[in-house]
Design a protein around this motif. Sequence first.
Motif, short mmCIF file in Angstrom:
data_model
loop_
_atom_site.label_atom_id
_atom_site.label_comp_id
_atom_site.label_asym_id
_atom_site.label_seq_id
_atom_site.Cartn_x
_atom_site.Cartn_y
_atom_site.Cartn_z
N LEU A 363 0.83 -1.20 0.00
CA LEU A 363 0.00 0.00 0.00
C LEU A 363 0.87 1.25 0.00
N THR A 364 0.40 2.27 -0.74
CA THR A 364 1.08 3.55 -0.79
C THR A 364 0.45 4.52 0.21
N GLU A 365 1.12 5.65 0.41
CA GLU A 365 0.53 6.68 1.28
C GLU A 365 -0.80 7.15 0.73
N GLU A 366 -0.90 7.23 -0.60
CA GLU A 366 -2.16 7.63 -1.23
C GLU A 366 -3.26 6.63 -0.91
N ASP A 367 -2.91 5.32 -0.90
CA ASP A 367 -3.90 4.29 -0.56
C ASP A 367 -4.40 4.48 0.87
N TYR A 368 -3.47 4.70 1.81
CA TYR A 368 -3.86 4.87 3.22
C TYR A 368 -4.78 6.08 3.39
N HIS A 369 -4.45 7.18 2.71
CA HIS A 369 -5.29 8.38 2.81
C HIS A 369 -6.68 8.11 2.24
N TYR A 370 -6.74 7.42 1.10
CA TYR A 370 -8.02 7.14 0.46
C TYR A 370 -8.88 6.23 1.34
N LEU A 371 -8.26 5.19 1.90
CA LEU A 371 -9.00 4.26 2.76
C LEU A 371 -9.55 4.97 3.99
N HIS A 372 -8.80 5.93 4.50
CA HIS A 372 -9.26 6.67 5.67
C HIS A 372 -10.37 7.65 5.31
N ASP A 373 -10.12 8.44 4.28
CA ASP A 373 -11.07 9.51 3.95
C ASP A 373 -12.36 8.99 3.32
N THR A 374 -12.28 7.91 2.54
CA THR A 374 -13.45 7.40 1.83
C THR A 374 -14.19 6.32 2.60
N HIS A 375 -13.44 5.43 3.23
CA HIS A 375 -14.06 4.27 3.88
C HIS A 375 -13.98 4.30 5.41
N GLY A 376 -13.35 5.33 5.96
CA GLY A 376 -13.26 5.44 7.42
C GLY A 376 -12.34 4.41 8.06
N LEU A 377 -11.33 3.95 7.31
CA LEU A 377 -10.41 2.93 7.81
C LEU A 377 -9.06 3.59 8.13
N PRO A 378 -8.77 3.86 9.39
CA PRO A 378 -7.48 4.46 9.73
C PRO A 378 -6.32 3.49 9.47
N ARG A 379 -5.13 4.06 9.35
CA ARG A 379 -3.95 3.27 9.00
C ARG A 379 -3.77 2.08 9.95
N GLU A 380 -3.90 2.34 11.25
CA GLU A 380 -3.67 1.26 12.22
C GLU A 380 -4.63 0.10 11.98
N LEU A 381 -5.89 0.42 11.64
CA LEU A 381 -6.87 -0.63 11.40
C LEU A 381 -6.54 -1.39 10.12
N VAL A 382 -6.10 -0.68 9.08
CA VAL A 382 -5.72 -1.34 7.83
C VAL A 382 -4.58 -2.32 8.07
N VAL A 383 -3.59 -1.88 8.83
CA VAL A 383 -2.47 -2.76 9.15
C VAL A 383 -2.96 -3.98 9.93
N SER A 384 -3.88 -3.76 10.87
CA SER A 384 -4.43 -4.86 11.65
C SER A 384 -5.20 -5.84 10.76
N LEU A 385 -5.99 -5.31 9.84
CA LEU A 385 -6.77 -6.16 8.95
C LEU A 385 -5.88 -7.03 8.07
N ARG A 386 -4.83 -6.42 7.56
CA ARG A 386 -3.93 -7.21 6.70
C ARG A 386 -3.19 -8.26 7.53
N GLY A 387 -2.97 -7.96 8.81
CA GLY A 387 -2.37 -8.97 9.68
C GLY A 387 -3.33 -10.09 10.00
N LEU A 388 -4.61 -9.74 10.18
CA LEU A 388 -5.61 -10.74 10.51
C LEU A 388 -5.93 -11.66 9.33
N HIS A 389 -5.97 -11.06 8.14
CA HIS A 389 -6.46 -11.81 6.98
C HIS A 389 -5.36 -12.18 6.01
N GLY A 390 -4.11 -11.76 6.28
CA GLY A 390 -3.00 -12.14 5.44
C GLY A 390 -2.96 -11.38 4.14
#
Length: 390
Positions: A363-390
């Motif tokens: 993921l790029t910085e642009e991806d993290y910003h988009y996920l946060h601003d559009t889908h309400g997924l903060p960076r920490e949660l995205v990292v957690s999700l990728r850890g949970l689901h591989g």
Amino acid sequence: MNTDRTLRTFTDFYVERGHHLITGSTLLPPPSDPVLFTTSGMHPLTPYLEGRPHPQGRRLVNVQRCLRTTDLEEVGDRTHLTVFEMLGSWSLGDYDHSRSLRWGHELLRDGFGIPQRHLYVTVFGGDDQVGPDTESLRTWEELGVPVEPTVEDNWWSNGPVGPCGPDSEIFVWTGDTPPRGTPTTDPRWVEVWNHVGMRYRRHEDGSLSPLTQRNIDTGMGLERLLTVLQGRDSVYETDLFEPWTRLLPRLWDLDEPSFRLVCDHLRSGIVVIGDGVRPSPTGRGYVLRRLVRRLLTTLWQQDRGRTLSDLPRELVEHTLDHFRLRGGTEPVLDVLLEEEGRFGKLLDRGHRVLSRPRYRGQLTEEDYHYLHDTHGLPRELVVSLRGLHG
């Protein structure tokens, strides 16, 4: 030296020497304080260290619950906790630093039974603003305790501006060999107590000016002290955590770092909720939300079916009782379960978003910003999700 006896030994020692026992206040500073949580024993006493008369006199002692998020990534090791208790004593313009050190030495040696040969101290060695702390150095030499002057590690402040001063840090040997080395060369010397000569005020430009009164501020972490007194390898092995080490492994099979994180974050969450905080997107509520989500992420990495509804009531009751909180067990559990449900729904939605081909690689910085601003997924949660689901 169990927890109750340790607490009584500390407070009785200072009460016998003219200190008034004050009630440890809530984790929540007054509304005018910009800090989210009380981080040290001296924090609620700052106005009195700066000269305001305290209604209970110039000698004080207490047990203050504190919360620090600066060490959050360290939780899981032997000593770091998010919520902990600080044993504190204060002289508000009364006795000098030398007397404080002598009393500290007496309490550790005679009150807690720590052998003299197992003590080592460090003192402030001086810098370009303040000279070396010769008073403390001379006192320790007279007491026959080995002493090591340092600079950076022996100046204490509660922030970039405000009261500050040189300190003496007292270490206890925890190795299984005769004491060797010094606190800066051997990690088996564990710091247990800090005696600060609160003499200065740091200004925004970095300059120092004398306080209107020369204070003494001491702080000793209860949990770390118990580790030393009970001869344990970690704070989680002390009697204070006995219900947790007895009940939690029966419920969830966790490796040691995961067990410690879940134990710490659950215990801290219970205390924060008991002090009246509720999960929210900002401020104190976000700290609570982050604690709950970090522990759930750890629990669900191996089994998504784990739920806080299975948590033994005894753990909640024990924590509330120890921290003298009156909120009741069920309201605390209700908050935890509601946040668990909210987080579970967010995880499901986030997993659907992250399963899209666009997000399968790095993921790029642009991806993290988009996920946060559009889908309400903060960076920490995205990292957690990728850890949970591989």
